[in-house]
Design a protein around this motif. Structure first.
Motif, mmCIF file in Angstrom:
data_model
loop_
_atom_site.group_PDB
_atom_site.id
_atom_site.type_symbol
_atom_site.label_atom_id
_atom_site.label_comp_id
_atom_site.label_asym_id
_atom_site.label_seq_id
_atom_site.Cartn_x
_atom_site.Cartn_y
_atom_site.Cartn_z
ATOM 1 N N ALA A 1 44.608 47.551 42.454
ATOM 2 C CA ALA A 1 46.042 47.356 42.669
ATOM 3 C C ALA A 1 46.292 46.334 43.772
ATOM 4 O O ALA A 1 47.200 45.496 43.668
ATOM 5 C CB ALA A 1 46.704 48.689 43.011
ATOM 6 N N VAL A 2 45.481 46.384 44.822
ATOM 7 C CA VAL A 2 45.637 45.424 45.922
ATOM 8 C C VAL A 2 45.322 44.011 45.440
ATOM 9 O O VAL A 2 46.075 43.056 45.695
ATOM 10 C CB VAL A 2 44.734 45.816 47.113
ATOM 11 N N LEU A 3 44.197 43.856 44.729
ATOM 12 C CA LEU A 3 43.784 42.528 44.283
ATOM 13 C C LEU A 3 44.758 41.929 43.286
ATOM 14 O O LEU A 3 44.869 40.705 43.163
ATOM 15 C CB LEU A 3 42.385 42.589 43.673
ATOM 16 N N GLY A 4 45.502 42.773 42.575
ATOM 17 C CA GLY A 4 46.465 42.274 41.604
ATOM 18 C C GLY A 4 47.843 42.020 42.170
ATOM 19 O O GLY A 4 48.755 41.634 41.439
ATOM 20 N N HIS A 5 48.015 42.193 43.461
ATOM 21 C CA HIS A 5 49.332 42.039 44.094
ATOM 22 C C HIS A 5 49.374 40.746 44.917
ATOM 23 O O HIS A 5 48.362 40.349 45.510
ATOM 24 C CB HIS A 5 49.606 43.246 45.005
ATOM 25 N N PRO A 6 50.518 40.078 44.983
ATOM 26 C CA PRO A 6 50.610 38.845 45.776
ATOM 27 C C PRO A 6 50.277 39.015 47.253
ATOM 28 O O PRO A 6 49.976 38.032 47.936
ATOM 29 C CB PRO A 6 52.083 38.429 45.600
ATOM 30 N N ALA B 1 47.696 40.339 48.512
ATOM 31 C CA ALA B 1 46.258 40.455 48.748
ATOM 32 C C ALA B 1 45.763 39.464 49.806
ATOM 33 O O ALA B 1 45.011 39.831 50.716
ATOM 34 C CB ALA B 1 45.484 40.281 47.441
ATOM 35 N N GLY B 2 46.177 38.211 49.700
ATOM 36 C CA GLY B 2 45.727 37.215 50.670
ATOM 37 C C GLY B 2 46.216 37.503 52.074
ATOM 38 O O GLY B 2 45.451 37.442 53.040
#
Length: 381
Positions: free
Chosen positions: A271-276, A278-279
């Protein structure tokens, strides 16, 4: 942290151990208490507060012990009493190790102790768990769940999310109202969530104010409160004299990555990696880890010009050395052109790219690519 804390207690009459709630201050203090004769008082406990109705009388009766005062910001009037007791003890030859003060709100504690205990107190910050305290395989879990021990050690991601939600609600519904500010819990949560959405962005008080239907002064008050509670970091811009137009607004980070993810409803790594976010979340995670490892006296900032030259983190270390740090999530980091231009402006002694891998290697232009743990170790070494 134990060696540092014991060393400060051997040097100063009072030591303040500062950190957010549930980070482990009481656990560490109880371990210290087992090493020497001591008395422990929790100032959120009515019976313990009653013992201090006459603080001079009570504390004078324990002059030969280490007195541990937990949540000391609840009784700021104590600081004047502590000053008198410390000075009286000094005249009798007792110079160190009288009081260990635990606080989860920095500004009140620092202001009160700064006014009353100048020259008599040392400060030790206790941060959440960091990459030097977990194994390599647990780094992603640390990033996703954050560094609060009960969140990191939960049996599952779902249990960790439940803990973090309870943590947030406790701050909003109990702790903040007890500190005095009259801010609706729903408003402050929306503000906190807006900061999480824009993790690592430049502070834009007008934009935040419009989103909350409040004025700029209210936004500043909300931000000051979360910074003072050690929940949000305001990273200042670098004020280098380079003859260029520099960004003057600070960057704002919710300090614990797990709290960022809970505020945004991101329950696991996918879920984190798929969210804007993440960076920005990874950038804030790296910065908190690095600032937990820097030597005492280090000044941290970021550098950005109006033309786009940028360094994510500038560390001015004791002794005059300056390190520039670019932060990249992923295993094939490439520095932006703006980073090279910024390094030409600031001419740092060392330049690093922190990435998601573990290997260290050099790139052209004196640039070192390094894992987060590796750079933390260099800072501590």
């Amino acid at each position: 942290m134990t060696d540092t804390l014991l060393a400060r207690l051997d040097q100063f009459p009072a030591v303040a151990l500062l950190g957010p709630r549930q980070v482990g201050k009481t656990t560490l203090a109880e371990w210290i208490a087992d090493q020497r004769e001591s008395v422990y008082l929790d100032l959120e406990s009515p019976p313990d507060r009653e013992r201090l109705d006459d603080p001079v009388y009570y504390l004078s009766g324990h002059a030969d012990k280490l007195v541990i005062l937990d949540e000391v910001q609840r009784m700021p009037e104590l600081f004047q009493t502590l000053r008198g007791l410390i000075d009286r003890g000094r005249r009798k030859g007792q110079k160190a190790g009288r009081f260990l003060l635990l606080g989860s709100a920095s500004i009140d504690l620092l202001r009160q102790s700064g006014e009353s205990l100048a020259g008599r107190i040392a400060y030790v910050d206790l941060n959440p768990l960091d990459v030097l305290e977990v194994g390599p395989a647990e780094r992603d879990r640390l990033w996703v769940r954050g560094g609060f021990p009960d969140s990191f050690l939960a049996d599952s991601d779902a249990a960790s999310m439940v803990w973090r939600e309870a943590f947030i609600r406790t701050y909003l519904q109990r702790d903040i109202p007890q500190l005095g500010p009259r801010i609706p819990a729903e408003t402050l949560r929306r503000f906190w969530t807006m900061l999480a959405h824009d993790q690592g962005g430049l502070l834009n008080a007008a934009h935040l104010g419009r989103g909350l239907a409040v004025d700029g002064k209210s936004v500043a008050r909300y931000l000051d409160l979360l910074v003072d509670l050690l929940l949000v970091r305001r990273l200042p811009p670098c004020h280098a004299n380079v003859g260029k137009r520099l960004v003057r607004s600070p960057k704002v980070y919710v300090r614990d990555s797990g709290i960022v993810h809970r505020l945004l409803g991101l329950g696991d790594r996918d879920a984190v990696l798929g969210h804007p976010v993440a960076g920005g979340s990874w950038e804030g995670f790296v910065i908190e880890n690095l600032l937990g490892a820097v030597p005492e006296g280090t000044e941290a900032s970021f550098y950005r010009t109006a033309a786009g030259a940028e360094i994510d983190l500038v560390l001015d270390l004791p002794g005059g050395k300056r390190w520039a740090v670019e932060i990249k999530r992923g295993l094939t980091p490439k520095p932006e052109r703006g980073f090279h231009h910024a390094c030409e402006d600031l001419k740092p002694d060392r330049a690093f790219i922190v990435y998601s891998g573990d290997d260290d290697y050099r790139k052209s232009g004196g640039l070192t690519v390094i894992g987060l743990k590796g750079l933390c170790e260099r800072l501590q070494g």
